[in-house]
Design a protein around this motif. Structure first.
Motif, mmCIF file in Angstrom:
data_model
loop_
_atom_site.group_PDB
_atom_site.id
_atom_site.type_symbol
_atom_site.label_atom_id
_atom_site.label_comp_id
_atom_site.label_asym_id
_atom_site.label_seq_id
_atom_site.Cartn_x
_atom_site.Cartn_y
_atom_site.Cartn_z
ATOM 1 N N CYS A 66 -47.093 -16.619 71.070
ATOM 2 C CA CYS A 66 -46.624 -16.497 69.661
ATOM 3 C C CYS A 66 -46.519 -17.741 69.190
ATOM 4 O O CYS A 66 -45.765 -18.685 69.556
ATOM 5 N N HIS A 68 -44.715 -18.763 66.794
ATOM 6 C CA HIS A 68 -43.106 -18.982 66.295
ATOM 7 C C HIS A 68 -42.471 -19.833 67.217
ATOM 8 O O HIS A 68 -42.219 -21.084 67.199
ATOM 9 N N ARG A 69 -42.322 -19.289 68.572
ATOM 10 C CA ARG A 69 -41.561 -20.068 69.547
ATOM 11 C C ARG A 69 -42.289 -19.851 70.946
ATOM 12 O O ARG A 69 -41.584 -20.133 71.939
ATOM 13 N N GLN A 70 -43.380 -19.656 70.789
ATOM 14 C CA GLN A 70 -44.379 -19.576 72.230
ATOM 15 C C GLN A 70 -44.083 -18.451 73.200
ATOM 16 O O GLN A 70 -44.214 -18.758 74.282
ATOM 17 N N VAL A 71 -43.330 -17.376 72.638
ATOM 18 C CA VAL A 71 -43.159 -16.316 73.748
ATOM 19 C C VAL A 71 -44.449 -15.610 73.941
ATOM 20 O O VAL A 71 -45.243 -15.365 72.825
ATOM 21 N N CYS A 86 -44.571 -9.221 68.330
ATOM 22 C CA CYS A 86 -44.170 -10.196 69.304
ATOM 23 C C CYS A 86 -42.681 -9.365 69.563
ATOM 24 O O CYS A 86 -42.067 -9.283 68.636
ATOM 25 N N TYR A 88 -39.970 -10.861 70.379
ATOM 26 C CA TYR A 88 -38.739 -11.635 70.005
ATOM 27 C C TYR A 88 -38.290 -11.490 68.751
ATOM 28 O O TYR A 88 -37.060 -11.152 68.668
ATOM 29 N N HIS A 89 -39.045 -11.837 67.685
ATOM 30 C CA HIS A 89 -38.651 -11.635 66.158
ATOM 31 C C HIS A 89 -39.425 -10.783 65.448
ATOM 32 O O HIS A 89 -39.433 -11.033 64.254
ATOM 33 N N GLY A 90 -40.506 -10.247 66.114
ATOM 34 C CA GLY A 90 -41.344 -9.245 65.423
ATOM 35 C C GLY A 90 -42.450 -9.760 64.427
ATOM 36 O O GLY A 90 -42.901 -9.060 63.689
ATOM 37 N N TRP A 91 -42.754 -11.165 64.908
ATOM 38 C CA TRP A 91 -44.188 -11.612 64.308
ATOM 39 C C TRP A 91 -45.230 -10.519 64.586
ATOM 40 O O TRP A 91 -45.313 -10.177 65.810
HETATM 41 S S1 FES Z 1 -41.435 -16.054 69.191
HETATM 42 FE FE1 FES Z 1 -42.706 -14.519 68.642
HETATM 43 S S2 FES Z 1 -41.620 -13.981 66.833
HETATM 44 FE FE2 FES Z 1 -40.267 -15.668 67.440
#
Ligand code: FES
Ligand SMILES: [Fe+2]
Length: 376
Positions: A66, A68-71, A86, A88-91
């Motif tokens: 992702c 955003h934060r690479q999850v 995603c 983690y934060h729903g992107w």
């Molecule tokens: S790491 Fe994927 S939405 Fe934040």
């Protein structure tokens, strides 16, 4: 006879050496088609972290990070049809384009929309497998990277797929290696009734389409006298001499594909891919292929595979190879001998690997020289 002696020279095999993590401008098998469904699944090929997911019957592949934060996106889910969200934060990304469709936890009009996308990878399905193009260039037709025998509609394939902790290039070299079977595999169950010879004189030849190189035996020395040592090998009473016993025909092609056409009347072939995961690991596809023409021969092929081919060949015999490959250090001095003409030829082929030249069309003229005449 020409002596082939290679000493390590850093400038040699430049492409080969730089491809420790895999050649890039190729299609690679990554998974059995039937294992990819609507739930995101992680895979890694030639250094690319990828999430695979099936939508509307078609497998889609995106970078598994992702932005955003690479999850890993593969830990997320498909809440909305045709999208992956995603965890983690729903992107939320469009599976086909990789575009960010929503950032759920920033409301429907998030200003991040339109600014972010994840890489998508071309995907195809053939022969019961999912294939991913890892190149930067425009993908060539997937059929270019799959042996035509496997694409035949009457091909019946059995698969064993596993991950091996070793470098893919040593696995290819082992597959095409001229000499090792005559010592290493002498103790395998697969060769229990075979008379493995002492040594061959060998030539390496290219196929007409210049995709494959093949080991062609010029002379077979079943056993020989070794000064000061004696005769080797000796055969067991049950290893009977067979009239017109033909050796298997072993060929290799890019990016990492082996074909062993099995000698004898049963007419099957072993295909193997040593698909790089990264420089320390490869995904080993062992595929036994036959082309039965009737239901009885289809049944016989099924029985033969499950009663002995998988156990004696795919496990017992090939595990001997794996044990060797795993013990080869990353970088080591090499001192080649005559049978290594096979390895030298494979490295020459790898030097001609398809590359991305910067044009919009990947260079497909990637194949073997017209004829490789090195002779052991
Ligand atoms: S790491 Fe994927 S939405 Fe934040
Ligand atoms: Fe082997």
């Amino acid at each position: 006879m020409t002596e082939v002696t290679e000493r390590p020279r850093p400038e040699r095999w430049r492409n080969y050496r730089s491809a420790a993590g895999g050649l890039q401008e190729y299609w690679y098998p990554v998974a059995l088609s039937r294992t990819i469904r609507g739930k995101p699944r992680h895979t890694k090929v030639a250094g690319h972290e990828i999430v695979l997911v099936r939508h509307d019957g078609k497998v889609q592949a995106l970078s598994d990070r992702c932005p955003h934060r690479q999850v890993p996106l593969s830990t997320g889910s498909c809440i909305f049809p045709g999208h992956i969200t995603c965890i983690y934060h729903g992107w939320t990304f469009d599976l086909k384009t990789g575009q960010l469709s929503a950032a759920l936890t920033d409301g429907p009009r998030s200003p991040i929309l339109g600014q972010v996308k994840v890489r998508t990878y071309p995907v195809e399905e053939r022969c019961g497998l999912v294939w991913v193009w890892t190149g930067e260039g425009k993908p060539i037709p997937v059929e270019e990277d799959i042996p035509s025998e496997m694409l035949r509609p009457d091909a019946k394939c059995f698969y064993l797929i596993r991950e091996i902790d070793a470098n893919w290039r040593y696995a290819v070299e082992n597959g095409f290696d001229e000499a090792h079977a005559k010592t290493l595999h002498r103790s395998s169950l697969w060769t229990l009734f075979k008379r493995l010879p002492a040594w061959h004189e060998t030539e390496i030849v290219s196929s007409a389409d210049r995709k494959w190189i093949t080991r062609k035996p010029l002379a077979v020395h079943e056993s020989d006298d070794y000064p000061g040592l004696g005769r080797w090998p000796t055969f067991k009473p049950w290893q009977l001499k067979r009239k017109n016993a033909a050796p298997n025909t072993v060929s290799v092609r890019l990016p990492c594909t082996l074909r062993v056409a099995q000698a004898g009347s049963f007419g099957w072939s072993e295909f193997e891919w040593y698909a790089p995961i990264d420089k320390d690991k490869y995904r080993y596809f062992q595929i036994a292929v036959n082309w039965p023409q009737s239901w009885t021969s289809r049944a016989a092929w099924f029985i033969r595979y499950w009663t002995y081919i998988i156990w004696f060949h795919h496990y017992d015999f090939n595990n001997q190879d794996i044990r060797m490959i795993k013990q080869m250090p990353d970088s080591h001095p090499e001192h080649f001998f005559r049978p290594d003409v096979s390895i030298v030829s494979w490295r020459q082929l790898a030097e001609k690997a398809r590359d991305f030249s910067g044009s919009d069309q990947a260079n497909s003229d990637n194949h073997a020289p017209a004829h490789v005449t090195l002779q052991a």
